[in-house]
Design a protein around this motif. Structure first.
Motif: not given
Length: 428
Positions: A3, A81, A85, A89-90, A92-95, A131
């Motif tokens: 991230y 992030t 959404q 839901r935001e 994720g850092a991994e994404d 995303w």
């Protein structure tokens, strides 16, 4: 890519400036496999003021109707992030890291091919669309970054509804210094045959939007000031009557404060009607929608209530001033301001200064910030001295200490003040 590495890559693109170029975004989306064509129905919203609030209301109405909804907005208040959404839901850092690596690889390939690299916002937009495509959203509510005609979000071709909330004098360095020039840029979101909703009431700006809509064969749905009226209002929310294409919707509960939010709700209502959302879902969505940093009340454990609002242009500041007078008529008000240097600073502070017993000037956490001392000089030139404290934590602590427990502290101006202030207040 982690991230942090993705953030460093995106920030590195800032050196290419803010000049938009649709062809760069389109080229990047092509390399990503056109994710913008796999995100369901798209609602594309621009405007000088209120576009983020309208986006939040439309998202809430669609979600209340049982849809899986993506929401893309800017700028973020506290975290990167927040910008993207799904059903609130935001990402994720991994994404962010994974998709950031993919975008970075394509940007490097573009540069190696002798092409102009995308700007930071263009890369963020592409990452977000990739995303949303992965998430399989039914609908995507897409807020333009700035303007419309050349904005990265306009590279999305398949759009169900567009909206231009209104047209005012902001971002004049990039969009033009007249209402007509800015309207021409924002009208670039209008697509052939796609309905466009607008609450624009400036005659010159409206004439431009009407002309572009005719040229594109796009139905233009106008929202008038008379289409929204506040029935009752207080610190917890308001009750409004709204007129849409189906007639009047009486007694709508709206958590967002201010008559300007009622006007925004009238725009969101027409968009939701065009998307086939029923009245029950619209009512539910409007009653529950939250939009941090827009007339948001926070009560710290100790001290006065704090009202946060990102009023960063004269129109927003005037709307904020009206709302404060109407909702908090008997409260002693203290004002903490921070503004970016490329804004109409005098126009922003003019409607707010008469409300305040005491004024603090601070420096936003941005390279475009107007120094606190310069902002204090603008306040003094308008007859209201302000205490200049550059560091926001110190300025906020000083303002909180000076205000009584029954007073109201208004923190406003740039979102680069609102977001950091909100982080501090939530921790308190």
């Amino acid at each position: 890519m982690t991230y942090g590495e993705a953030m460093a890559f995106l920030e590195g693109l800032r050196r290419f400036g803010m000049k938009p170029g649709l062809e760069r975004t389109a080229a990047l989306l092509e390399r990503l496999g056109r994710p913008d064509r796999r995100v369901g129905r798209v609602v594309h919203i621009t405007g000088t003021s209120g576009k983020g609030s309208v986006a939040a209301m439309v998202e809430a109405g669609l979600r209340a109707a049982g849809r899986r909804v993506g929401l893309f907005t800017s700028p973020p208040l506290e975290r990167f992030t927040e910008r993207m959404q799904v059903n609130r839901r935001e990402i994720g850092a991994e994404d962010v890291g994974r998709l950031g690596a993919a975008v970075a690889g394509h940007v490097k390939a573009m540069v190696n091919a002798g092409l102009e690299p995308p700007t930071e916002f263009e890369a963020i937009t592409a990452l977000a669309l990739a995303w949303f495509a992965e998430q399989g959203v039914d609908d995507l509510v897409l807020e333009a970054g700035m303007g419309g005609r050349f904005d990265a979000t306009t590279a999305v071709g398949q759009v169900a509804v567009t909206a231009i909330t209104n047209v005012g004098l902001d971002h004049t360095r990039w969009l033009g210094d007249t209402h007509e020039q800015i309207a021409w840029d924002k009208a670039g979101v209008i697509r052939p045959g796609v309905p466009c909703v607008t609450a624009t009431d400036h005659p010159g700006a409206l004439a431009v939007i009407e002309r572009v809509a005719r040229e594109q064969g796009a139905p233009l749905i106008r929202v008038l000031p008379a289409d929204s009226r506040v029935v009752a209002a207080g610190p917890e929310g308001q009750e409004v009557d709204l007129r849409g294409g189906r007639g009047w919707y009486g007694g709508i509960r709206l958590r967002l404060l201010g008559a300007h939010q009622a006007a925004n709700a009238a725009v969101a209502l027409r968009i939701l009607e065009l998307l086939g959302v029923d009245e029950a879902a619209i009512r539910q969505g409007f009653a529950t929608v939250e939009w941090p940093g827009r007339m948001e009340l926070i009560q710290p454990d100790q001290g006065p209530q704090v009202l946060l609002d990102g009023a960063h242009n004269p129109a927003k500041a005037a709307a904020l001033a009206r709302a404060v007078r109407e909702i908090f008529p008997s409260r002693h008000l203290h004002l903490l301001l921070g503004v970016l240097a490329d804004k109409d600073v005098a126009g922003v502070v003019a409607p707010l200064l008469p409300l305040a017993e005491q004024v603090w000037a601070t420096t936003p956490e941005s390279p475009r910030a107007l120094p606190a001392s310069d902002l204090a000089a603008v306040c003094a030139a308008q007859g209201r001295p302000a205490r200049a404290i550059a560091a926001l934590p110190e300025a906020l602590a000083s303002a909180l200490a000076a205000a009584g427990p029954d007073d109201l502290l208004l923190v406003t101006g740039s979102f680069y003040v609102i977001g950091p202030a909100r982080r501090i207040l939530v921790r308190r």
